[in-house]
Design a protein around this motif. Structure first.
Motif, PDB file in Angstrom:
ATOM      1  N   SER A  36      64.213  -2.990  71.874  1.00 44.45           N
ATOM      2  CA  SER A  36      65.382  -1.738  71.523  1.00 44.45           C
ATOM      3  C   SER A  36      66.897  -1.983  72.251  1.00 44.45           C
ATOM      4  O   SER A  36      67.007  -2.185  73.192  1.00 44.45           O
ATOM      5  CB  SER A  36      64.423  -0.354  72.135  1.00 44.45           C
ATOM      6  OG  SER A  36      65.552   0.662  71.790  1.00 44.45           O
ATOM      7  N   THR A  37      67.142  -1.804  71.086  1.00 45.54           N
ATOM      8  CA  THR A  37      69.007  -1.886  71.622  1.00 45.54           C
ATOM      9  C   THR A  37      69.080  -1.040  73.051  1.00 45.54           C
ATOM     10  O   THR A  37      69.660  -0.652  73.469  1.00 45.54           O
ATOM     11  CB  THR A  37      70.280  -2.386  71.202  1.00 45.54           C
ATOM     12  OG1 THR A  37      69.358  -0.671  69.309  1.00 45.54           O
ATOM     13  CG2 THR A  37      69.833  -3.305  69.674  1.00 45.54           C
ATOM     14  N   ASN A  38      68.727   0.641  72.406  1.00 43.61           N
ATOM     15  CA  ASN A  38      68.717   1.891  73.070  1.00 43.61           C
ATOM     16  C   ASN A  38      68.185   1.341  74.610  1.00 43.61           C
ATOM     17  O   ASN A  38      69.020   1.500  75.907  1.00 43.61           O
ATOM     18  CB  ASN A  38      67.760   2.802  72.788  1.00 43.61           C
ATOM     19  CG  ASN A  38      68.641   4.078  71.778  1.00 43.61           C
ATOM     20  OD1 ASN A  38      69.594   3.392  71.253  1.00 43.61           O
ATOM     21  ND2 ASN A  38      68.619   4.709  72.271  1.00 43.61           N
ATOM     22  N   GLN A  60      64.355  -5.591  66.222  1.00 41.28           N
ATOM     23  CA  GLN A  60      64.160  -4.942  67.157  1.00 41.28           C
ATOM     24  C   GLN A  60      62.043  -5.242  67.609  1.00 41.28           C
ATOM     25  O   GLN A  60      61.823  -4.660  65.903  1.00 41.28           O
ATOM     26  CB  GLN A  60      64.302  -3.304  67.186  1.00 41.28           C
ATOM     27  CG  GLN A  60      65.793  -3.387  67.097  1.00 41.28           C
ATOM     28  CD  GLN A  60      65.856  -1.412  67.175  1.00 41.28           C
ATOM     29  OE1 GLN A  60      66.859  -1.671  68.386  1.00 41.28           O
ATOM     30  NE2 GLN A  60      65.661  -1.355  66.370  1.00 41.28           N
ATOM     31  N   ARG A  64      62.623   2.451  68.533  1.00 42.16           N
ATOM     32  CA  ARG A  64      62.397   3.934  68.993  1.00 42.16           C
ATOM     33  C   ARG A  64      63.456   4.671  68.234  1.00 42.16           C
ATOM     34  O   ARG A  64      63.946   4.762  67.960  1.00 42.16           O
ATOM     35  CB  ARG A  64      62.491   4.427  70.314  1.00 42.16           C
ATOM     36  CG  ARG A  64      61.385   3.498  71.285  1.00 42.16           C
ATOM     37  CD  ARG A  64      61.751   3.771  72.778  1.00 42.16           C
ATOM     38  NE  ARG A  64      62.616   3.416  73.250  1.00 42.16           N
ATOM     39  CZ  ARG A  64      63.681   3.563  74.155  1.00 42.16           C
ATOM     40  NH1 ARG A  64      63.827   5.242  73.455  1.00 42.16           N
ATOM     41  NH2 ARG A  64      64.952   3.244  74.340  1.00 42.16           N
ATOM     42  N   GLY A  65      62.403   5.524  67.555  1.00 43.20           N
ATOM     43  CA  GLY A  65      62.838   6.556  66.913  1.00 43.20           C
ATOM     44  C   GLY A  65      63.135   8.242  67.614  1.00 43.20           C
ATOM     45  O   GLY A  65      62.268   7.923  68.533  1.00 43.20           O
ATOM     46  N   ARG A  66      63.469   9.397  67.092  1.00 47.43           N
ATOM     47  CA  ARG A  66      62.862  10.801  67.685  1.00 47.43           C
ATOM     48  C   ARG A  66      61.957  11.377  67.585  1.00 47.43           C
ATOM     49  O   ARG A  66      60.713  10.421  66.800  1.00 47.43           O
ATOM     50  CB  ARG A  66      63.684  11.806  66.620  1.00 47.43           C
ATOM     51  CG  ARG A  66      65.366  11.353  66.660  1.00 47.43           C
ATOM     52  CD  ARG A  66      66.002  12.814  65.919  1.00 47.43           C
ATOM     53  NE  ARG A  66      65.555  14.285  66.684  1.00 47.43           N
ATOM     54  CZ  ARG A  66      64.457  14.826  65.838  1.00 47.43           C
ATOM     55  NH1 ARG A  66      64.287  14.459  64.620  1.00 47.43           N
ATOM     56  NH2 ARG A  66      64.480  16.406  66.673  1.00 47.43           N
ATOM     57  N   TRP A  71      61.171   2.976  64.671  1.00 44.64           N
ATOM     58  CA  TRP A  71      61.807   2.312  63.638  1.00 44.64           C
ATOM     59  C   TRP A  71      62.240   0.939  63.116  1.00 44.64           C
ATOM     60  O   TRP A  71      61.912   0.199  64.107  1.00 44.64           O
ATOM     61  CB  TRP A  71      63.334   2.442  64.688  1.00 44.64           C
ATOM     62  CG  TRP A  71      64.639   2.793  63.400  1.00 44.64           C
ATOM     63  CD1 TRP A  71      65.321   1.362  63.179  1.00 44.64           C
ATOM     64  CD2 TRP A  71      64.732   3.452  62.346  1.00 44.64           C
ATOM     65  NE1 TRP A  71      66.093   1.903  62.307  1.00 44.64           N
ATOM     66  CE2 TRP A  71      66.074   2.935  61.898  1.00 44.64           C
ATOM     67  CE3 TRP A  71      64.325   4.692  62.270  1.00 44.64           C
ATOM     68  CZ2 TRP A  71      66.484   3.877  60.894  1.00 44.64           C
ATOM     69  CZ3 TRP A  71      64.748   5.850  61.433  1.00 44.64           C
ATOM     70  CH2 TRP A  71      65.985   4.786  60.919  1.00 44.64           C
ATOM     71  N   LYS A 135      65.614   8.515  53.710  1.00 43.62           N
ATOM     72  CA  LYS A 135      66.355   8.685  55.208  1.00 43.62           C
ATOM     73  C   LYS A 135      66.937   7.218  54.869  1.00 43.62           C
ATOM     74  O   LYS A 135      66.417   5.823  54.697  1.00 43.62           O
ATOM     75  CB  LYS A 135      65.361   8.436  56.073  1.00 43.62           C
ATOM     76  CG  LYS A 135      65.868   8.373  57.463  1.00 43.62           C
ATOM     77  CD  LYS A 135      64.954   9.435  58.226  1.00 43.62           C
ATOM     78  CE  LYS A 135      65.420   9.185  60.078  1.00 43.62           C
ATOM     79  NZ  LYS A 135      65.144   9.387  61.330  1.00 43.62           N
ATOM     80  N   GLY A 138      69.558   6.625  61.221  1.00 39.98           N
ATOM     81  CA  GLY A 138      69.114   7.559  62.094  1.00 39.98           C
ATOM     82  C   GLY A 138      69.888   7.289  63.233  1.00 39.98           C
ATOM     83  O   GLY A 138      69.554   6.666  63.778  1.00 39.98           O
ATOM     84  N   ILE A 157      71.904   4.779  66.365  1.00 48.61           N
ATOM     85  CA  ILE A 157      72.265   4.181  65.671  1.00 48.61           C
ATOM     86  C   ILE A 157      71.143   3.177  65.186  1.00 48.61           C
ATOM     87  O   ILE A 157      71.415   1.546  65.221  1.00 48.61           O
ATOM     88  CB  ILE A 157      73.367   4.138  65.109  1.00 48.61           C
ATOM     89  CG1 ILE A 157      73.953   5.548  65.552  1.00 48.61           C
ATOM     90  CG2 ILE A 157      73.191   3.916  63.542  1.00 48.61           C
ATOM     91  CD1 ILE A 157      75.829   5.550  65.882  1.00 48.61           C
TER      92      ILE A 157
HETATM   93  C1  BTN Z   1      65.141   8.685  64.134  1.00 52.81           C
HETATM   94  O1  BTN Z   1      64.072   9.174  64.458  1.00 52.81           O
HETATM   95  O2  BTN Z   1      66.259   8.936  62.990  1.00 52.81           O
HETATM   96  C2  BTN Z   1      66.369   7.800  64.760  1.00 52.81           C
HETATM   97  C3  BTN Z   1      66.002   6.314  64.869  1.00 52.81           C
HETATM   98  C4  BTN Z   1      67.015   5.640  66.004  1.00 52.81           C
HETATM   99  C5  BTN Z   1      66.792   4.284  65.920  1.00 52.81           C
HETATM  100  C6  BTN Z   1      67.858   3.179  66.082  1.00 52.81           C
HETATM  101  S1  BTN Z   1      67.840   1.707  65.752  1.00 52.81           S
HETATM  102  C7  BTN Z   1      68.856   1.024  67.272  1.00 52.81           C
HETATM  103  C8  BTN Z   1      68.720   1.857  68.612  1.00 52.81           C
HETATM  104  N1  BTN Z   1      67.521   1.847  68.802  1.00 52.81           N
HETATM  105  C9  BTN Z   1      66.651   2.271  69.040  1.00 52.81           C
HETATM  106  O3  BTN Z   1      64.990   1.703  69.228  1.00 52.81           O
HETATM  107  N2  BTN Z   1      66.795   3.449  68.538  1.00 52.81           N
HETATM  108  C10 BTN Z   1      67.585   3.676  68.066  1.00 52.81           C
END
Ligand code: BTN
Length: 277
Positions: A36-38, A60, A64-66, A71, A135, A138, A157
């Motif tokens: 995950s870049t986060n 990735q 990960r999303g919210r 994601w 969508k 996110g 993002i």
């Molecule tokens: C959402 O749930 O809408 C948020 C999604 C965010 C995805 C991005 S992709 C780049 C960054 N790395 C991740 O693991 N998540 C965010």
């Protein structure tokens, strides 16, 4: 899964050729693959990476999303990007900065998409980027909390750029979209990343200078949730239905619950919103 045949790799050169920011992306890590870049950006931030450092990945493996969601992150098609911000608001404005950063990052993303594609994405509260009811992208913001000194935020993002409609997995095909699926042609991801970083830089600056009333105005203008009937699945498992009335000064969604007194508003700070017809 392998990259598409018309795939153009993101390279430091291709991004630098079009990057017009002062700070964001001047330190740029482009990874072939990462969980995950986060996660990668959080680790860099913990080690002191400078304000504006950006991590981008071609793929990735655990995007990960919210709300603990995954994601969709196939190789070479889309943008997966995390930006380290080290805000310097007055100490009494850090909480305000942190609450608005995710919402205004979504505004920046929608503006970048509009500039590059001519599409007009809208936002589902708090930070889903939609085209129609689908969508497109996110935002997942993660921070080390509100410290008087040394606060950082990772703005993650995800933007679906070149995934073809038929290549979304079954569970996403009806609810997700991409720029290519909407416009009928593919997009240059380097140009899109440069536009995104420019809009985000302007947003980060406005967050330091602006006032909550301005943020409310800017966000509401792009938000398709306000003025609709909604169901909100709240963090504790409870679910409420009502009318999305407005955005609060802290970025919360103000809901007039069905059957409630007209004066009483529920202020939602975290939750999953479903737009009802
Ligand atoms: C959402 O749930 O809408 C948020 C999604 C965010 C995805 C991005 S992709 C780049 C960054 N790395 C991740 O693991 N998540 C965010």
């Amino acid at each position: 899964m392998s990259p598409p045949t018309d795939f153009q790799a993101l390279t430091p050169e291709s991004v630098r050729a079009v990057l017009r920011t002062r700070k964001l992306g001047q330190t740029l890590h482009i990874l072939e693959e990462t969980p995950s870049t986060n996660t990668a950006a959080l680790a860099l931030a913990q080690k002191g990476a400078e304000d504006g450092t950006v991590v981008v990945a071609e793929r990735q493996t655990a995007g990960r999303g919210r709300l603990g969601r995954r994601w969709f992150s196939p190789p070479g098609e889309n943008l997966y990007c995390s930006v380290i911000l080290r805000p310097t608001p007055a100490p009494d404005r850090i909480a305000e900065w942190l609450s608005w950063a995710p919402l205004l990052s979504a505004v920046a993303t929608a503006r970048a998409v509009q500039a590059v594609s001519g599409l007009h994405p809208l936002l589902k509260w708090p930070n889903d980027i939609l085209v129609g009811h689908r969508k497109l992208g996110g935002v997942l913001c993660e921070s080390n909390g509100s410290h008087a000194h040394g606060t950082f935020v990772v703005v993650g993002i995800g933007l679906n750029v070149n995934t073809k409609r038929e290549n979304f997995p079954d569970d996403l095909r009806e609810i997700a979209t991409s720029l290519a699926a909407e416009a009928g042609h593919s997009f240059d991801r380097a140009a899109l990343l440069a536009a995104l970083l420019a809009e985000l830089e302007a947003t980060a600056e406005s967050l330091l200078m602006g006032k909550p009333t301005t943020f409310v105005h800017v966000y509401t203008a792009l938000c398709s949730t306000v003025g609709r009937r909604v169901r909100v699945n709240l963090a504790g498992g409870e679910s409420v239905e009502g009318w999305a009335d407005s955005i609060g000064m802290d970025g919360s969604l103000r809901i007039k619950k069905d059957g409630a007194n007209t004066e009483t508003m529920l202020e939602v700070r975290a939750g999953d919103v479903i737009h009802l017809r």
